[in-house]
Every structure is written in C-alpha cells, then in structure tokens.
Design an enzyme around this catalytic site. Structure first.
Site, PDB file in Angstrom:
ATOM      1  N   LYS A 267      77.768  87.359  13.401  1.00  0.00           N
ATOM      2  CA  LYS A 267      76.452  87.951  13.164  1.00  0.00           C
ATOM      3  C   LYS A 267      76.127  87.958  11.673  1.00  0.00           C
ATOM      4  CE  LYS A 267      73.659  91.609  15.287  1.00  0.00           C
ATOM      5  NZ  LYS A 267      72.891  90.659  16.111  1.00  0.00           N
TER       6      LYS A 267
ATOM      7  N   GLU B 293      71.402  80.534  23.800  1.00  0.00           N
ATOM      8  CA  GLU B 293      70.961  81.923  23.898  1.00  0.00           C
ATOM      9  C   GLU B 293      69.515  82.025  23.426  1.00  0.00           C
ATOM     10  OE1 GLU B 293      72.231  84.616  20.406  1.00  0.00           O
ATOM     11  OE2 GLU B 293      73.973  83.324  20.704  1.00  0.00           O
TER      12      GLU B 293
ATOM     13  N   ARG C  12      83.681  93.012  15.757  1.00  0.00           N
ATOM     14  CA  ARG C  12      82.853  91.819  15.533  1.00  0.00           C
ATOM     15  C   ARG C  12      82.542  91.655  14.053  1.00  0.00           C
ATOM     16  NH1 ARG C  12      77.452  91.153  19.015  1.00  0.00           N
ATOM     17  NH2 ARG C  12      76.752  92.835  17.633  1.00  0.00           N
TER      18      ARG C  12
END
Length: 389
Positions: free
Chosen positions: A236, A272, A134
């Site tokens: 992220k 989310e 990620r």
C-alpha cells in the site's frame, strides 16, 4: 491498557509508553527536521475532552470526505533506526523539507482502518494488527523502517480515544483512521531517506461511493493498468494511487462508479478495482483474484474469505479471466473504505452485464455478518476485534 492523561494547557496528549522495535532498514535516521504546525481551524471547540462529550453534528448527512478532527499522532524514527515514543498533537499542517524523500521519490506508505462506537459507549477496532503487518511488509519493499505491531496498535488506540467525540453513533458511520509512514529526511540522489515519520490522523466517514449503498456500475479498463509484475501493486504505497486517477476520472465522466483493471501482461485476467478487491459469485462458489504481487491483500478481503468459508461457501483464490464476468451471478467489492459493496453492472468490451443485488444475496449475507462483528451486534468468535473502553 491505554493510560489516559490530562490535557495540558497547550492541548497536547502525551502517549503511553510503547516498546520500540529495531528495523533492518532503519539506519541513518534523524530526530529533527519535522514538526507539526497547528494552522488548520479547529472544527469543534471544546476542551478538555470528557467521556460523555459528543460533537454537535448531523450524522445523517455524513459522507466520505475529510472532516478534520481534534488530534493527530506523530512518532519519529531515531538515529539508531528505532521509532521512539510518539505523542498526540493538535491536528494541523506539517512542515517538510522540499527535498524530503516522500516528496521527491514517493517513499511513503499508508493504511486505512476504522473505529466503531459500541452500544455501551465504548469503541471497537477491527483487526488493527493486520494493518500493522501489511505496513511492515510494505516498509520492507520500500526500504523503510516500520513501527512494531505493538506500537502501531497502541497509536491507533490513542488516536481513537483522543478523537472519541468524532466517532459517529452506532449505525451512523465510523471513524476512519489513516496511518502514514513517510520518508521525511532530505535526499537529492535516488536513495532511501535519512529519516522517517509515522503519523496518524482520523476523520468520521460513512459511504465511500456517492451511490451510498446502491449497487456500483464498473467499467473494465483496457488501456491503463494499475500494477505490473515485479512492481509495488501488492503493497500500500502512496505511489500506486495517483496513476489510476486518469482512468477513474474518465470512467466517472461516463457515468460509471469506478474502474476494474486487468493484468498488465495479457490484459485478460481481473486484478482489482481502483480502491478495493473484487469477488465473483456463482452458486455456492465465490472466486477472487489471487494476491500474486500485483493485487493488494486487503484486510476486508481476507476477512470476507474467512467468513464465507465459515458459512459453508467454497472460496477460490485464483486467476480469473474476464470472460467469467459473463457467467457470474453476483459481483461485489471489498475494502476498508467501501466495506462490502454490491456491483449492479460491469461494462466489458462495450457489453453491459447485470448482476443480482439486494436482499437474499451472498453479498448481503456477508456484509451483514462483517458489519455485525465490527460493531458488536454479532459475537466475534474469530477474535478479530480490539475493545477500547
């Protein structure tokens, strides 16, 4: 296998050799201009560390806040765009140019994963390769070089061993590990930074929310959005998080645990929560919003999906209209920090909806399975865990 070395008189742990991997985006990196400054107080005095050493701390009082541990890991990008061998340094402040890319343009990423203590005294990591992947995806989006998977995992192993006395006893919490990838080189015009640093620190933690393991109370936010199509919601990056603070602060002042965001276009579909993914349960069907570029592909999210399917649930990854909140039997959140957290209620359009929680729920079943695999009380048939002796 990690090579343990003796601590020198300067309390530095030299890292084991790790192969460097080149990056398509790593040109123009420099080695100097960044150094650790050991100015923070050391919270637990004792050195050199020994295998049977533990920190004298009341683990039952542990929450989710920063507790500085002994060491951090630093690895810098060299001039040819590769990350050189990293090393451990005493936990402390870092020195940056005021024109560093991360300070001026937010060129930075972070990850979060945990180390768990095993019954035999060893340690266990949960899917660190997924965090590495990620970070590599995020680095490409943010025009940054990235450590290889091998470098990332090796560094996480080293930070765990160096701070092993801060890993809580089994059942008392975990060691939260925070890798950072930041543009440390000076830049004035809008452009990628000329140098980068990969840094990891750690802190023992327990429950993320102040409610502990009690059900959460969420508020559906219809003014602010977390991410927009074509933006960076799916990676992220550090720049995703400060913009949600206003919505969180407002919700918490009204007694809510956190905020549930809607899509930025129609403000109709669920996205989310501020720091975690969301799942709805109706009968044997578990639904979660699809990761379409605005939703972070959580490692815990992915793991829960695989565990649920393995246990016979039908799992859907799709667009979920907020009206479906009124029909769900259960709702829960997932994330590295929060684990698997039950949701007791959601306030949507000034209407409070309550959900099933407690024993014999799907949330509890999936939570128990996940924690069992992470801590070694359940056999890891998935091959997700990494053992550290």
């Amino acid at each position: 296998m990690i090579l343990r070395r003796f601590f020198s008189s300067s309390f530095r742990l030299v890292s084991s050799s790790s192969s460097s991997s080149s990056s398509k985006l790593g040109g123009g990196c420099h080695r100097d201009g960044f150094r650790a400054v050991s100015s923070m107080p050391e919270p637990c005095q004792s050195s050199p560390l020994s295998d049977d050493e533990s920190c004298d701390f009341d683990w039952d009082s542990l929450g989710f806040g920063l507790m500085p541990t002994d060491y951090m890991y630093i690895m810098k990008c060299s001039k040819d765009g590769k990350f050189e061998r990293g090393q451990m340094s005493r936990y402390g402040n870092i020195e940056l140019s005021p024109s560093a890319g991360v300070l001026n343009y937010g060129q930075g990423l972070f990850e979060g994963l945990k180390a768990y203590r095993k019954r035999d005294g060893g340690f266990r990591l949960f899917r660190p390769d997924q965090n590495a992947l990620r970070m590599m995806t995020g680095a490409e989006r943010m025009c940054m070089p990235s450590p290889s998977i091998e470098q990332f995992v090796d560094a996480v192993k080293q930070i765990t061993i160096a701070n092993r006395r801060w890993v809580p006893p089994l059942g008392k919490g975990s060691l939260y590990i925070r890798p950072l990838l930041i543009g440390t080189g000076p830049v004035l015009g809008l452009a990628p930074a000329p140098e980068y640093t990969f840094l990891i620190y750690a802190s023992p933690v327990r429950n993320y929310f102040k409610e502990g393991s009690a059900p959460l109370n969420l508020y559906v936010e219809n003014e602010f959005v977390r991410a927009s199509r074509g933006g960076t919601g799916g990676v992220k990056t550090i720049s995703n998080y400060a913009p949600v603070l206003k919505a969180i602060t407002r919700a918490k002042s009204r007694g809510f645990s956190d905020v549930l965001y809607l899509d930025s276009v129609n403000k109709r579909d669920l996205e989310e929560v501020s720091s975690c993914n969301i799942f709805l349960v109706k009968g044997n069907v578990i639904s979660t919003p699809a990761t379409n570029g605005t939703i972070l592909p959580g490692v815990t999210r992915k793991s829960i999906i695989e565990i649920a399917r393995d246990r016979g649930y039908e799992v859907e990854e799709r667009a979920i209209n907020m009206e479906e909140l009124f029909d769900a039997h259960e709702v829960f959140c997932t994330g590295t920090a929060v684990g698997v957290a039950p949701v007791g209620s959601i306030t949507c359009m000034d209407r409070r909806i309550e959900y099933q929680t407690g024993a014999d729920t799907t949330c509890q079943e999936l939570y128990s399975t996940l924690v069992g695999i992470q801590t070694g009380t359940i056999e890891d048939k998935m091959g997700w865990t990494v053992e550290i002796s």
